[in-house]
Design a protein around this motif. Structure first.
Motif, PDB file in Angstrom:
ATOM      1  N   MET A   1       0.756  -1.233   0.233  1.00  0.00           N
ATOM      2  CA  MET A   1       0.005  -0.019  -0.004  1.00  0.00           C
ATOM      3  C   MET A   1       0.995   1.121   0.077  1.00  0.00           C
ATOM      4  SD  MET A   1      -2.894   1.112   2.812  1.00  0.00           S
ATOM      5  CE  MET A   1      -3.734   2.381   2.372  1.00  0.00           C
ATOM      6  N   GLY A   2       0.524   2.137  -0.798  1.00  0.00           N
ATOM      7  CA  GLY A   2       1.416   3.521  -1.044  1.00  0.00           C
ATOM      8  C   GLY A   2       1.069   4.351   0.172  1.00  0.00           C
ATOM      9  N   THR A   3       1.924   5.671   0.019  1.00  0.00           N
ATOM     10  CA  THR A   3       1.492   6.564   0.999  1.00  0.00           C
ATOM     11  C   THR A   3       1.231   7.865   0.129  1.00  0.00           C
ATOM     12  OG1 THR A   3       3.880   7.191   1.247  1.00  0.00           O
ATOM     13  CG2 THR A   3       2.924   5.655   2.892  1.00  0.00           C
ATOM     14  N   PRO A   4       0.681   9.059   0.793  1.00  0.00           N
ATOM     15  CA  PRO A   4       0.521  10.271   0.211  1.00  0.00           C
ATOM     16  C   PRO A   4       1.891  10.700  -0.395  1.00  0.00           C
ATOM     17  CG  PRO A   4      -0.952  10.157   2.214  1.00  0.00           C
ATOM     18  CD  PRO A   4       0.006   8.997   2.067  1.00  0.00           C
ATOM     19  N   LEU A   5       3.097  10.389   0.476  1.00  0.00           N
ATOM     20  CA  LEU A   5       4.242  10.988   0.077  1.00  0.00           C
ATOM     21  C   LEU A   5       4.883  10.342  -1.150  1.00  0.00           C
ATOM     22  CD1 LEU A   5       7.025  12.547   0.682  1.00  0.00           C
ATOM     23  CD2 LEU A   5       7.550  10.373   2.162  1.00  0.00           C
ATOM     24  N   GLY A   6       4.701   9.052  -1.099  1.00  0.00           N
ATOM     25  CA  GLY A   6       5.065   8.169  -2.302  1.00  0.00           C
ATOM     26  C   GLY A   6       4.290   8.473  -3.752  1.00  0.00           C
ATOM     27  N   ASP A   7       2.957   8.800  -3.234  1.00  0.00           N
ATOM     28  CA  ASP A   7       2.128   9.068  -4.731  1.00  0.00           C
ATOM     29  C   ASP A   7       2.598  10.467  -5.104  1.00  0.00           C
ATOM     30  OD1 ASP A   7       0.946   6.879  -4.081  1.00  0.00           O
ATOM     31  OD2 ASP A   7      -0.881   7.802  -2.866  1.00  0.00           O
ATOM     32  N   PHE A   8       2.923  11.422  -4.189  1.00  0.00           N
ATOM     33  CA  PHE A   8       3.158  12.868  -4.621  1.00  0.00           C
ATOM     34  C   PHE A   8       4.740  12.655  -5.281  1.00  0.00           C
ATOM     35  CE2 PHE A   8       5.635  16.996  -3.642  1.00  0.00           C
ATOM     36  CZ  PHE A   8       4.811  17.630  -4.500  1.00  0.00           C
ATOM     37  N   ILE A   9       5.566  11.937  -4.892  1.00  0.00           N
ATOM     38  CA  ILE A   9       6.812  11.818  -5.562  1.00  0.00           C
ATOM     39  C   ILE A   9       6.553  11.129  -6.964  1.00  0.00           C
ATOM     40  CG2 ILE A   9       9.270  10.817  -5.555  1.00  0.00           C
ATOM     41  CD1 ILE A   9       8.885  11.190  -2.440  1.00  0.00           C
ATOM     42  N   ARG A  10       6.025  10.321  -7.016  1.00  0.00           N
ATOM     43  CA  ARG A  10       5.783   9.320  -8.268  1.00  0.00           C
ATOM     44  C   ARG A  10       5.043  10.395  -9.258  1.00  0.00           C
ATOM     45  NH1 ARG A  10       3.958   5.310  -6.115  1.00  0.00           N
ATOM     46  NH2 ARG A  10       1.735   5.591  -6.292  1.00  0.00           N
ATOM     47  N   ALA A  11       4.053  11.103  -8.522  1.00  0.00           N
ATOM     48  CA  ALA A  11       3.245  11.860  -9.835  1.00  0.00           C
ATOM     49  C   ALA A  11       4.103  13.033 -10.198  1.00  0.00           C
ATOM     50  CB  ALA A  11       1.975  12.453  -9.004  1.00  0.00           C
ATOM     51  N   LYS A  12       4.815  13.561  -9.248  1.00  0.00           N
ATOM     52  CA  LYS A  12       5.819  14.645 -10.003  1.00  0.00           C
ATOM     53  C   LYS A  12       7.062  14.205 -10.757  1.00  0.00           C
ATOM     54  CE  LYS A  12       6.156  18.371  -9.452  1.00  0.00           C
ATOM     55  NZ  LYS A  12       5.542  19.571  -9.894  1.00  0.00           N
ATOM     56  N   ARG A  13       7.492  13.104 -10.714  1.00  0.00           N
ATOM     57  CA  ARG A  13       8.499  12.168 -11.494  1.00  0.00           C
ATOM     58  C   ARG A  13       7.922  12.170 -12.844  1.00  0.00           C
ATOM     59  NH1 ARG A  13       9.680   7.136 -12.419  1.00  0.00           N
ATOM     60  NH2 ARG A  13       8.423   6.189 -10.641  1.00  0.00           N
ATOM     61  N   ASP A  14       6.572  11.705 -12.930  1.00  0.00           N
ATOM     62  CA  ASP A  14       5.843  11.425 -14.329  1.00  0.00           C
ATOM     63  C   ASP A  14       5.595  12.573 -14.866  1.00  0.00           C
ATOM     64  OD1 ASP A  14       5.999   8.571 -13.479  1.00  0.00           O
ATOM     65  OD2 ASP A  14       3.966   8.528 -12.884  1.00  0.00           O
ATOM     66  N   SER A  15       5.386  13.702 -14.124  1.00  0.00           N
ATOM     67  CA  SER A  15       5.291  15.208 -15.118  1.00  0.00           C
ATOM     68  C   SER A  15       6.386  15.789 -15.594  1.00  0.00           C
ATOM     69  CB  SER A  15       4.412  15.824 -13.934  1.00  0.00           C
ATOM     70  OG  SER A  15       5.406  16.490 -12.925  1.00  0.00           O
ATOM     71  N   ILE A  16       7.604  15.325 -15.143  1.00  0.00           N
ATOM     72  CA  ILE A  16       8.707  15.979 -15.762  1.00  0.00           C
ATOM     73  C   ILE A  16       9.363  15.359 -16.950  1.00  0.00           C
ATOM     74  CG2 ILE A  16      11.119  16.476 -14.898  1.00  0.00           C
ATOM     75  CD1 ILE A  16      10.449  16.729 -11.950  1.00  0.00           C
ATOM     76  N   GLN A  17       9.540  16.261 -17.660  1.00  0.00           N
ATOM     77  CA  GLN A  17      10.285  15.623 -19.105  1.00  0.00           C
ATOM     78  C   GLN A  17      12.044  15.687 -18.781  1.00  0.00           C
ATOM     79  OE1 GLN A  17       8.912  14.133 -21.772  1.00  0.00           O
ATOM     80  NE2 GLN A  17       6.922  14.684 -20.298  1.00  0.00           N
ATOM     81  N   PRO A  18      12.514  14.726 -19.160  1.00  0.00           N
ATOM     82  CA  PRO A  18      13.911  14.767 -18.817  1.00  0.00           C
ATOM     83  C   PRO A  18      14.626  16.026 -19.585  1.00  0.00           C
ATOM     84  CG  PRO A  18      13.327  12.651 -19.443  1.00  0.00           C
ATOM     85  CD  PRO A  18      12.138  13.554 -19.617  1.00  0.00           C
ATOM     86  N   ASP A  19      14.392  16.366 -20.801  1.00  0.00           N
ATOM     87  CA  ASP A  19      15.055  17.348 -21.321  1.00  0.00           C
ATOM     88  C   ASP A  19      15.010  18.676 -20.514  1.00  0.00           C
ATOM     89  OD1 ASP A  19      12.487  17.823 -21.767  1.00  0.00           O
ATOM     90  OD2 ASP A  19      12.906  18.357 -23.912  1.00  0.00           O
ATOM     91  N   THR A  20      14.077  18.959 -19.877  1.00  0.00           N
ATOM     92  CA  THR A  20      13.708  20.023 -18.936  1.00  0.00           C
ATOM     93  C   THR A  20      14.918  20.264 -17.930  1.00  0.00           C
ATOM     94  OG1 THR A  20      12.290  19.213 -17.325  1.00  0.00           O
ATOM     95  CG2 THR A  20      11.226  20.215 -19.560  1.00  0.00           C
ATOM     96  N   LEU A  21      15.445  19.061 -17.343  1.00  0.00           N
ATOM     97  CA  LEU A  21      16.536  18.971 -16.578  1.00  0.00           C
ATOM     98  C   LEU A  21      18.075  18.794 -17.090  1.00  0.00           C
ATOM     99  CD1 LEU A  21      14.642  16.887 -13.705  1.00  0.00           C
ATOM    100  CD2 LEU A  21      15.066  19.168 -14.085  1.00  0.00           C
ATOM    101  N   GLY A  22      18.020  18.927 -18.475  1.00  0.00           N
ATOM    102  CA  GLY A  22      19.428  18.722 -19.093  1.00  0.00           C
ATOM    103  C   GLY A  22      19.480  17.297 -19.299  1.00  0.00           C
ATOM    104  N   LEU A  23      18.645  16.199 -19.012  1.00  0.00           N
ATOM    105  CA  LEU A  23      18.956  14.945 -19.265  1.00  0.00           C
ATOM    106  C   LEU A  23      18.888  14.432 -20.700  1.00  0.00           C
ATOM    107  CD1 LEU A  23      17.197  13.729 -15.979  1.00  0.00           C
ATOM    108  CD2 LEU A  23      19.721  14.168 -16.274  1.00  0.00           C
TER     109      LEU A  23
END
Length: 277
Positions: free
Chosen positions: A1-23
């Motif tokens: 079972m997940g937690t609100p913390l894990g859900d938030f981190i995963r949601a933010k990670r999914d929303s970031i395009q690698p090229d915006t961070l220079g990756l």
């Protein structure tokens, strides 16, 4: 079972395009956004540890780890505050609860005196659950035709997600719904927030649960209202936090001359301040 913390981190990670961070672009992948390995490398932690946090198997990351994740995700100030709060409640504070703790509804005399000084302005005292605790006659003038104040214990969050008039009364309903769902994370108590969330999840379904679980920090721009007796009104909101009471005092101000003139035409004789107990 997940937690609100894990859900938030995963949601933010999914929303970031690698090229915006220079990756570099590493080609096709199964899910959108930033790879777990890239986030772990940016935060200076192992992929296995990040996986445990996202899946809720590690509920107590240290403060330096939380800060490192915030840096790695390039969170803004509001998102960092939310991340710290989720880390706090995911760490076990929810354990052992058997029934919801009622949110306090009393408004201090000093706060009511401030409301009286704001008449005939548009001002309201609420908590993060959306309970309307006290308001000026100007607020009743603005919100009365919506049906929000028709119950003995009006609640803005419940109104937004369940009242048939809400989607037409609020010109930017989606933005208002985002605000109300997000604020449940900051409710007067974890118990009372979960109680209302459970009720709304049943009544409103995905319209509510999707917003609650994606942890998007709202921008809280101007409030636009399609008032039934006037044109669309545009208002700015200034909020005074009352942390000792877990309440907020919000003043609504006309954002333009047209709204100011419309409110002047709508305003009747000033009536008595109302406190809702």
């Amino acid at each position: 079972m997940g937690t609100p913390l894990g859900d938030f981190i995963r949601a933010k990670r999914d929303s970031i395009q690698p090229d915006t961070l220079g990756l570099p672009d590493r080609g096709r992948r199964r899910s959108p956004g930033l790879r777990r390995s890239d986030l772990a490398a940016r935060a200076g932690i192992s992929v296995e540890y990040l996986t445990r946090i996202e899946q809720g198997r590690d509920r107590n990351p240290s403060t330096p780890i939380v800060h490192a994740l915030a840096d790695a995700l390039s969170l803004d100030a509001a998102e960092r505050t939310h991340l710290r709060y989720l880390a706090k409640i995911s760490g076990g504070e929810c354990a052992g609860r058997t029934r919801p703790a009622p949110a306090p509804r009393e408004v201090r005399t000093a706060v009511l005196d401030i409301l009286r000084l704001l008449e005939p302005g548009i001002a309201v005292v609420t908590n993060r659950l959306g309970d309307i605790l006290a308001h000026t006659p100007g607020y009743a003038l603005l919100m009365g035709p919506s049906g929000l104040l028709d119950t003995d214990t009006p609640n803005l969050t419940r109104y937004v997600f369940t009242h048939p008039a809400a989607r037409t009364f609020f010109a930017d309903w989606d933005a208002v719904a985002d605000e109300q769902a997000f604020d449940l994370w900051l409710g007067p108590s974890i118990d009372s927030s979960e109680w209302l969330s459970t009720e709304l999840a049943h009544l409103a379904g995905p319209d509510f649960t999707t917003r609650l679980n994606r942890h998007t920090v709202p921008t809280r721009g101007p409030l636009r209202i399609d008032h039934p007796t006037a044109e669309t009104l545009t208002l700015t909101r200034e909020t005074l936090e009352l942390p000792d009471d877990a309440q907020q005092l919000t003043v609504h101000l006309p954002a333009d001359d047209r709204t100011a003139q419309a409110l002047d035409h709508l305003r009747p004789q000033v009536t008595r301040l109302r406190a809702i107990s």
